[in-house]
Design an enzyme around this catalytic site. Sequence first.
Site, PDB file in Angstrom:
ATOM      1  N   GLU A  27       0.845  -1.196   0.000  1.00  0.00           N
ATOM      2  CA  GLU A  27       0.000   0.000   0.000  1.00  0.00           C
ATOM      3  C   GLU A  27       0.874   1.237   0.000  1.00  0.00           C
ATOM      4  O   GLU A  27       1.973   1.252   0.569  1.00  0.00           O
ATOM      5  CB  GLU A  27      -0.916   0.017   1.236  1.00  0.00           C
ATOM      6  CG  GLU A  27      -1.814   1.242   1.297  1.00  0.00           C
ATOM      7  CD  GLU A  27      -2.823   1.207   2.455  1.00  0.00           C
ATOM      8  OE1 GLU A  27      -3.627   2.147   2.548  1.00  0.00           O
ATOM      9  OE2 GLU A  27      -2.791   0.245   3.239  1.00  0.00           O
ATOM     10  N   ASN A  72      -6.612   1.716   2.791  1.00  0.00           N
ATOM     11  CA  ASN A  72      -7.338   2.973   2.863  1.00  0.00           C
ATOM     12  C   ASN A  72      -6.928   3.942   1.764  1.00  0.00           C
ATOM     13  O   ASN A  72      -7.739   4.758   1.312  1.00  0.00           O
ATOM     14  CB  ASN A  72      -7.115   3.616   4.233  1.00  0.00           C
ATOM     15  CG  ASN A  72      -7.704   2.811   5.363  1.00  0.00           C
ATOM     16  OD1 ASN A  72      -8.473   1.881   5.142  1.00  0.00           O
ATOM     17  ND2 ASN A  72      -7.339   3.151   6.580  1.00  0.00           N
ATOM     18  N   ASN A 172     -12.331  -0.911  -0.642  1.00  0.00           N
ATOM     19  CA  ASN A 172     -11.640  -1.335   0.576  1.00  0.00           C
ATOM     20  C   ASN A 172     -12.391  -0.855   1.821  1.00  0.00           C
ATOM     21  O   ASN A 172     -12.714   0.332   1.939  1.00  0.00           O
ATOM     22  CB  ASN A 172     -10.224  -0.749   0.607  1.00  0.00           C
ATOM     23  CG  ASN A 172      -9.510  -1.049   1.915  1.00  0.00           C
ATOM     24  OD1 ASN A 172      -9.077  -2.160   2.146  1.00  0.00           O
ATOM     25  ND2 ASN A 172      -9.388  -0.046   2.785  1.00  0.00           N
ATOM     26  N   GLU A 173     -12.713  -1.776   2.698  1.00  0.00           N
ATOM     27  CA  GLU A 173     -13.268  -1.471   4.029  1.00  0.00           C
ATOM     28  C   GLU A 173     -14.323  -0.364   3.981  1.00  0.00           C
ATOM     29  O   GLU A 173     -14.269   0.605   4.743  1.00  0.00           O
ATOM     30  CB  GLU A 173     -12.137  -1.097   4.999  1.00  0.00           C
ATOM     31  CG  GLU A 173     -11.202  -2.255   5.292  1.00  0.00           C
ATOM     32  CD  GLU A 173     -10.143  -1.927   6.338  1.00  0.00           C
ATOM     33  OE1 GLU A 173     -10.036  -0.750   6.753  1.00  0.00           O
ATOM     34  OE2 GLU A 173      -9.410  -2.845   6.744  1.00  0.00           O
ATOM     35  N   TYR A 244      -6.677  -7.978  12.476  1.00  0.00           N
ATOM     36  CA  TYR A 244      -5.363  -7.697  13.032  1.00  0.00           C
ATOM     37  C   TYR A 244      -5.338  -8.191  14.475  1.00  0.00           C
ATOM     38  O   TYR A 244      -6.180  -7.799  15.286  1.00  0.00           O
ATOM     39  CB  TYR A 244      -5.042  -6.201  12.952  1.00  0.00           C
ATOM     40  CG  TYR A 244      -4.817  -5.740  11.533  1.00  0.00           C
ATOM     41  CD1 TYR A 244      -3.621  -5.996  10.875  1.00  0.00           C
ATOM     42  CD2 TYR A 244      -5.817  -5.082  10.829  1.00  0.00           C
ATOM     43  CE1 TYR A 244      -3.416  -5.601   9.562  1.00  0.00           C
ATOM     44  CE2 TYR A 244      -5.620  -4.679   9.512  1.00  0.00           C
ATOM     45  CZ  TYR A 244      -4.417  -4.944   8.889  1.00  0.00           C
ATOM     46  OH  TYR A 244      -4.222  -4.549   7.590  1.00  0.00           O
ATOM     47  N   GLU A 292      -6.414  -8.923   4.258  1.00  0.00           N
ATOM     48  CA  GLU A 292      -5.592  -8.167   5.213  1.00  0.00           C
ATOM     49  C   GLU A 292      -5.579  -8.943   6.520  1.00  0.00           C
ATOM     50  O   GLU A 292      -6.620  -9.121   7.141  1.00  0.00           O
ATOM     51  CB  GLU A 292      -6.136  -6.757   5.466  1.00  0.00           C
ATOM     52  CG  GLU A 292      -5.806  -5.730   4.405  1.00  0.00           C
ATOM     53  CD  GLU A 292      -6.163  -4.311   4.841  1.00  0.00           C
ATOM     54  OE1 GLU A 292      -5.970  -3.975   6.028  1.00  0.00           O
ATOM     55  OE2 GLU A 292      -6.639  -3.555   3.979  1.00  0.00           O
TER      56      GLU A 292
END
Length: 506
Positions: A27, A72, A172-173, A244, A292
Amino acid sequence: MIHAKLVVDGDFVISELDRRIFGTFVEHMGRCVYTGIFEPGHPTADETGLRQDVMALTRELGPTIVRYPGGNFMSGYNWEDGVGPREDRPVRLDLAWYATETNQFGTNEFIDWCRKADIEPMLGVNLGTRGLDEAREYIEYCNHPGGTTLSELRRSHGHDQPHGVRFWCLGNEMDGPWQIGRKTAEEYGRIAVETAKLLRSVDPTIQLAACGSSAHNMPTYGTWEDTVLDHCFEQVDFISLHTYFENKHDATEEFLGNIDVTDTFIQEIVAVADSVAARKHSTKRIMLSFDEWNVWYKSRGIDDLRKPGWPVAPRLIEEVYNFEDALVNGGALMVLMNHADRVKVACLAQLVNVIGPIMTEPGGPAWRQTIFHPFALTARHAHGRVLRPVIDSPSYEAKTFPEIRYLCASVTDDPSTGRTVVFALNRHLSEEMDLKVHLRGLGRQRTLVEAAELHHVNMKATNTRESPDTVTPTPHSRVSVDGEVLTARLKPGSWNMFVTHATDRG
């Protein structure tokens, strides 16, 4: 000493292992790209600015697919900024990480890096600040052979042949309050399905992943996946998962429970996806892209996420991993393999510097973090099919997960080579484990090809620039094979790998 038994049988197969589960993530954040994989002027850089010391460690790590450009960052990115002559590329403010983006590295540089590293590229489209048209133009630029304005633009940029990117992420997210252009599940489901239709119209050979919940503890978890898939079930192949691992109790025993939480997370998302399939009376099965995942808890303060003054490539979330982090990641890899029937893609986030297995210094060396080692050994040796493990092991209770078995294990078998590989984690921190592995139906006589253990007496031990090999695998000396039975003595708190070969298969 504790005793544990693991039984597998050649007739009981979970699935063929999709080697894309050994993916990682690049990223435009912190120093992942700039002074990470790309640093013109570095003593090891090639003529295009790619660091060859990082390239060598990447090949050793063994990722099979890499996700780009975010994260992000993706939700505010204009892909056009990163193509064409570098001197003409605009400098932008990156609102995801409050940095200045020079755009000296973009799509074509990433594709070139992937080709040189022999890695499959995975690209994402911006569904935050942009949408359908940007996505359509991006895939046409990348994948269309020629004869159109965008494909000819790519060719004028020095890439005559199409990039042929097969895996695409639809944003993404998008459920996250932190995300640029955050959407409700209804809003995202609608734009995801329409974007998917356009992308498939340009290139019907691609695979598409819709955004799942950005974390297991999101307030809309479960209902988000249900709503999103209700919209785009027929147009996508994957739903994404992100997680995470945190050591919230500052206790290794509790920290290791994240492995079991991940197992439950996967089962729950599979259940939601299959409930949508049932509601639609469909035999189609949505696969999971765990695109992720990593340990990340020490570098989570505001100072780790942004620096003042809009700097270029600031030091952000440069987590220094210790030995217990490597144990958690090694166990998570086993969980991913044990769900090989549904988890077909996974990406360790990220590759370099930013919560990465590889660390660098600008103008200086690159080295392996502790988490590098279980990933590299698993990616190198896990091939073929994943066998269903039957584990008999004592367990312990924890706050993280109600019952945690001391033995965590996964087994892969490759009939084409006759190799069966056992991955085993002893989660008991004070006692050795006497492990017996019964390898049934895989050849009556087996030989030991390789055995390795990852162990350190200090759970907080780290690899640094000055001492890069403090935590590193060593040959496993206390293992034997007699016929179909492998016997090993596992050290307390250790990650282990045993590669065996059948001499009489068939």
